[in-house]
Design a protein around this motif. Structure first.
Motif, short mmCIF file in Angstrom:
data_model
loop_
_atom_site.label_atom_id
_atom_site.label_comp_id
_atom_site.label_asym_id
_atom_site.label_seq_id
_atom_site.Cartn_x
_atom_site.Cartn_y
_atom_site.Cartn_z
N THR A 260 62.20 -94.52 56.22
CA THR A 260 62.05 -95.63 55.29
C THR A 260 60.57 -95.82 55.03
O THR A 260 59.79 -95.96 55.98
CB THR A 260 62.61 -96.93 55.92
OG1 THR A 260 63.92 -96.65 56.40
CG2 THR A 260 62.64 -98.06 54.91
N VAL A 261 60.19 -95.76 53.77
CA VAL A 261 58.77 -95.86 53.44
C VAL A 261 58.55 -97.18 52.69
O VAL A 261 59.22 -97.45 51.70
CB VAL A 261 58.33 -94.67 52.56
CG1 VAL A 261 56.83 -94.71 52.32
CG2 VAL A 261 58.72 -93.35 53.21
N THR A 262 57.61 -97.98 53.18
CA THR A 262 57.33 -99.25 52.50
C THR A 262 55.83 -99.51 52.48
O THR A 262 55.11 -99.07 53.38
CB THR A 262 57.98 -100.46 53.23
OG1 THR A 262 57.73 -100.31 54.63
CG2 THR A 262 59.45 -100.58 52.97
N ASP A 263 55.40 -100.24 51.46
CA ASP A 263 54.00 -100.67 51.43
C ASP A 263 53.96 -102.11 51.93
O ASP A 263 54.79 -102.93 51.54
CB ASP A 263 53.46 -100.61 50.00
CG ASP A 263 53.14 -99.18 49.60
OD1 ASP A 263 52.99 -98.33 50.50
OD2 ASP A 263 53.04 -98.91 48.39
N THR A 264 52.99 -102.38 52.78
CA THR A 264 52.87 -103.75 53.29
C THR A 264 51.40 -104.03 53.56
O THR A 264 50.52 -103.25 53.18
CB THR A 264 53.74 -103.93 54.55
OG1 THR A 264 53.59 -105.26 55.03
CG2 THR A 264 53.37 -102.97 55.66
N LYS A 265 51.13 -105.16 54.18
CA LYS A 265 49.75 -105.48 54.53
C LYS A 265 49.68 -105.88 55.99
O LYS A 265 50.59 -106.51 56.50
CB LYS A 265 49.24 -106.63 53.67
CG LYS A 265 48.89 -106.19 52.28
CD LYS A 265 48.20 -107.28 51.50
CE LYS A 265 47.71 -106.71 50.16
NZ LYS A 265 47.03 -107.71 49.37
N MET A 266 48.60 -105.49 56.64
CA MET A 266 48.36 -105.94 58.01
C MET A 266 47.00 -106.63 57.97
O MET A 266 46.01 -105.99 57.63
CB MET A 266 48.32 -104.76 58.97
CG MET A 266 49.69 -104.13 59.18
SD MET A 266 49.66 -102.89 60.48
CE MET A 266 51.40 -102.45 60.50
N LEU B 159 53.97 -97.90 55.49
CA LEU B 159 54.71 -97.66 56.73
C LEU B 159 55.75 -96.58 56.52
O LEU B 159 56.48 -96.60 55.53
CB LEU B 159 55.44 -98.93 57.14
CG LEU B 159 54.61 -100.11 57.65
CD1 LEU B 159 55.50 -101.31 57.84
CD2 LEU B 159 53.93 -99.74 58.96
N TYR B 160 55.83 -95.66 57.46
CA TYR B 160 56.87 -94.63 57.47
C TYR B 160 57.68 -94.87 58.74
O TYR B 160 57.19 -94.59 59.84
CB TYR B 160 56.26 -93.24 57.53
CG TYR B 160 55.50 -92.83 56.30
CD1 TYR B 160 54.21 -93.29 56.05
CD2 TYR B 160 56.07 -91.95 55.37
CE1 TYR B 160 53.51 -92.91 54.92
CE2 TYR B 160 55.38 -91.56 54.23
CZ TYR B 160 54.10 -92.04 54.00
OH TYR B 160 53.42 -91.66 52.89
N ILE B 161 58.86 -95.41 58.59
CA ILE B 161 59.64 -95.72 59.78
C ILE B 161 60.91 -94.88 59.79
O ILE B 161 61.67 -94.88 58.83
CB ILE B 161 59.97 -97.23 59.84
CG1 ILE B 161 58.64 -98.00 59.89
CG2 ILE B 161 60.84 -97.55 61.05
CD1 ILE B 161 58.76 -99.49 59.92
N PRO B 162 61.11 -94.12 60.89
CA PRO B 162 62.27 -93.24 60.92
C PRO B 162 63.57 -94.03 61.00
O PRO B 162 63.62 -95.08 61.64
CB PRO B 162 62.05 -92.42 62.19
CG PRO B 162 61.17 -93.26 63.04
CD PRO B 162 60.33 -94.07 62.13
N LYS B 163 64.58 -93.50 60.33
CA LYS B 163 65.90 -94.11 60.47
C LYS B 163 66.50 -93.57 61.77
O LYS B 163 65.86 -92.85 62.50
CB LYS B 163 66.76 -93.75 59.27
CG LYS B 163 66.17 -94.37 58.00
CD LYS B 163 66.99 -94.05 56.78
CE LYS B 163 66.36 -94.78 55.58
NZ LYS B 163 66.91 -94.33 54.30
N GLY B 164 67.73 -93.91 62.05
CA GLY B 164 68.31 -93.43 63.31
C GLY B 164 68.36 -94.56 64.28
O GLY B 164 68.35 -95.72 63.89
#
Ligand SMILES: *[C@@H]1O[C@H](CO)[C@@H](O)[C@H](O)[C@H]1NC(C)=O
Ligand SMILES: *[C@@H]1O[C@H](CO)[C@@H](O)[C@H](O)[C@H]1NC(C)=O
Length: 400
Positions: A80-86, A93-98
């Motif tokens: 799951t790829v999303t743009d965000t701010k920290m 962010l690249y967050i693996p599914k599973g």
């Protein structure tokens, strides 16, 4: 011969002369690389003209390269790829599914582009960041030169790294605090190395990075006459002139610093004690010294040091620190390329880290030019680059 034919002949000779660059024989796909280099060169000339006419800053034109490779945050079945701010800094962010509940590993990845180009949406990073084997990656942006100068880039990255390394944040992203890596290429490698050093001394940061991966990083501003600068002055993608422009833009838009750097005459006397940290006569293995003879850089005007106080700061040039500041750094993986002005920066860091006992894995690519991460997707696909990336990912997968 008709006029037209003569014209065509002359035009093709001129084009061939412009495109042809004598590259070393062992470089794969030399002609494609030459064409790409000619495109870069042309853009550089256009940028010079626009700048001389007072239309645009050189880097605004060069930015076209990176905006052409824009990628949207597209997820697929694995990530799951999303743009965000920290802390207000944009990150992707690249967050693996599973398995959503198991703890993940994380890589903080910092893009390259000479502190002037690129962003979280620069396409080349997608290929490395979405490799399914590596889990929980994030990727970030910092504000760029020429609008912003040092230490803004450093601080942006530092802020995000510090934010991410808080236990509560790691918990939120389900990241194992003992398995976090920082990585970056080129200017991103510079920022990764600098941030890793400074985090060691920050009493607020309790979580330690496990690994740093520095991919052809820029690490020093004190000597621009290292053998790699001499040998690769005109190599494609990153000729010495462009690298010095990047370095000087990191600190100032005033070109007098770059002119002093071109003559290797930019270090004032009061900083000459720093030469030993980058003295390649001591730190380069014999095979990279070849027949070069070490001469220490000529001292420059004290005014430069006063005018641009940041350019010899270790947060900009991580090689310029005492050994004691290197001890305690995490396991370090360094990739260097033979035909790259930055080659010796990386190799000297490898030698200095080994000297103080930091575990280092050094992958030197004999047939590569700077920027090989860009060559694993269209328009230029190089098997050697793909292999180097695979090795890196596989190593990370085993060791993180
Ligand atoms: C990013 O990389 C992944 C894996 O290689 C690929 O499936 C995806 O299409 C890429 N996305 C973009 C926007 O290029
Ligand atoms: C660099 O190293 C060489 C060899 O160890 C030494 O002779 C020279 O004095 C050093 N120069 C500087 C400026 O550190």
């Amino acid at each position: 011969m008709g006029k037209k034919a003569l014209f065509l002949l002359i035009a093709s000779i001129l084009i061939a002369y412009y495109v042809y660059t004598p590259f070393p024989e062992n470089i794969e796909e030399r002609w494609k690389l030459m064409l790409m280099n000619a495109a870069f060169k042309t853009l550089g000339h256009v940028a010079d003209i626009a700048e001389n006419l007072g239309l645009m800053h050189h880097m605004e034109i060069m930015m076209l390269i990176t905006s052409m490779q824009y990628t949207a945050p597209l997820s697929d079945e694995k990530v799951t790829v999303t743009d965000t701010k920290m802390n207000d800094i944009p990150v992707r962010l690249y967050i693996p599914k599973g398995k959503p509940d198991s703890l993940k590993r994380a890589v903080i990845y910092i893009h390259g582009g000479g502190w002037c180009l690129g962003g979280t949406d620069w396409g080349y990073s997608n290929a490395t960041c979405s490799t399914p084997k590596c889990k929980g990656k994030d990727y970030r942006m910092y504000r760029l030169a020429p609008k912003y100068h040092f230490p803004v880039h450093f601080e942006d990255v530092y802020t995000v790294a510090k934010y991410f390394l808080q236990r509560s944040v790691l918990e939120q992203y389900k990241v194992d605090p003992s398995r976090v890596c920082i990585s970056g290429d080129s200017a991103g490698g510079n920022l990764a190395a600098a941030v890793t050093q400074q985090l060691l001394d920050d009493p607020d940061v309790k979580v330690k990075l496990k690994i740093q991966v520095l991919i052809y990083p820029a690490l020093q501003t004190i000597d621009f006459n290292l053998p790699s600068y001499q040998e690769n002055e005109n190599m494609p993608i990153l000729p010495k002139s462009l690298m010095l422009r990047f370095w000087s833009e990191y600190f100032t838009t005033d070109l007098s610093l770059m002119e002093a750097m071109e003559n290797n005459q930019h270090v004032p006397l009061e900083f000459s004690h720093l030469f030993k940290f980058v003295n390649w006569s001591d730190w380069l293995p014999e095979r990279f010294k070849r027949n070069h003879v070490y001469t220490s850089p000529t001292l420059g005007s004290p005014k430069l040091g006063q005018k641009y106080p940041g350019f010899l700061d270790p947060r900009a040039a991580p090689l310029l620190v005492e050994d004691i500041r290197l001890r305690g750094l995490p396991i370090t993986y360094v990739i260097t390329c033979q035909y790259d002005v930055l080659r010796d920066d990386g190799i000297i860091y490898v030698s200095r880290l080994r000297e103080v006992g930091v575990p280092v894995i050094h992958e030197h690519l004999e047939d590569a030019v700077h920027g090989m991460l860009m060559f694993i997707s269209s328009p230029l696909f190089l098997t050697s680059s793909q292999m180097a990336v695979n090795n890196y990912i596989e190593w990370l997968n085993k060791n993180l």
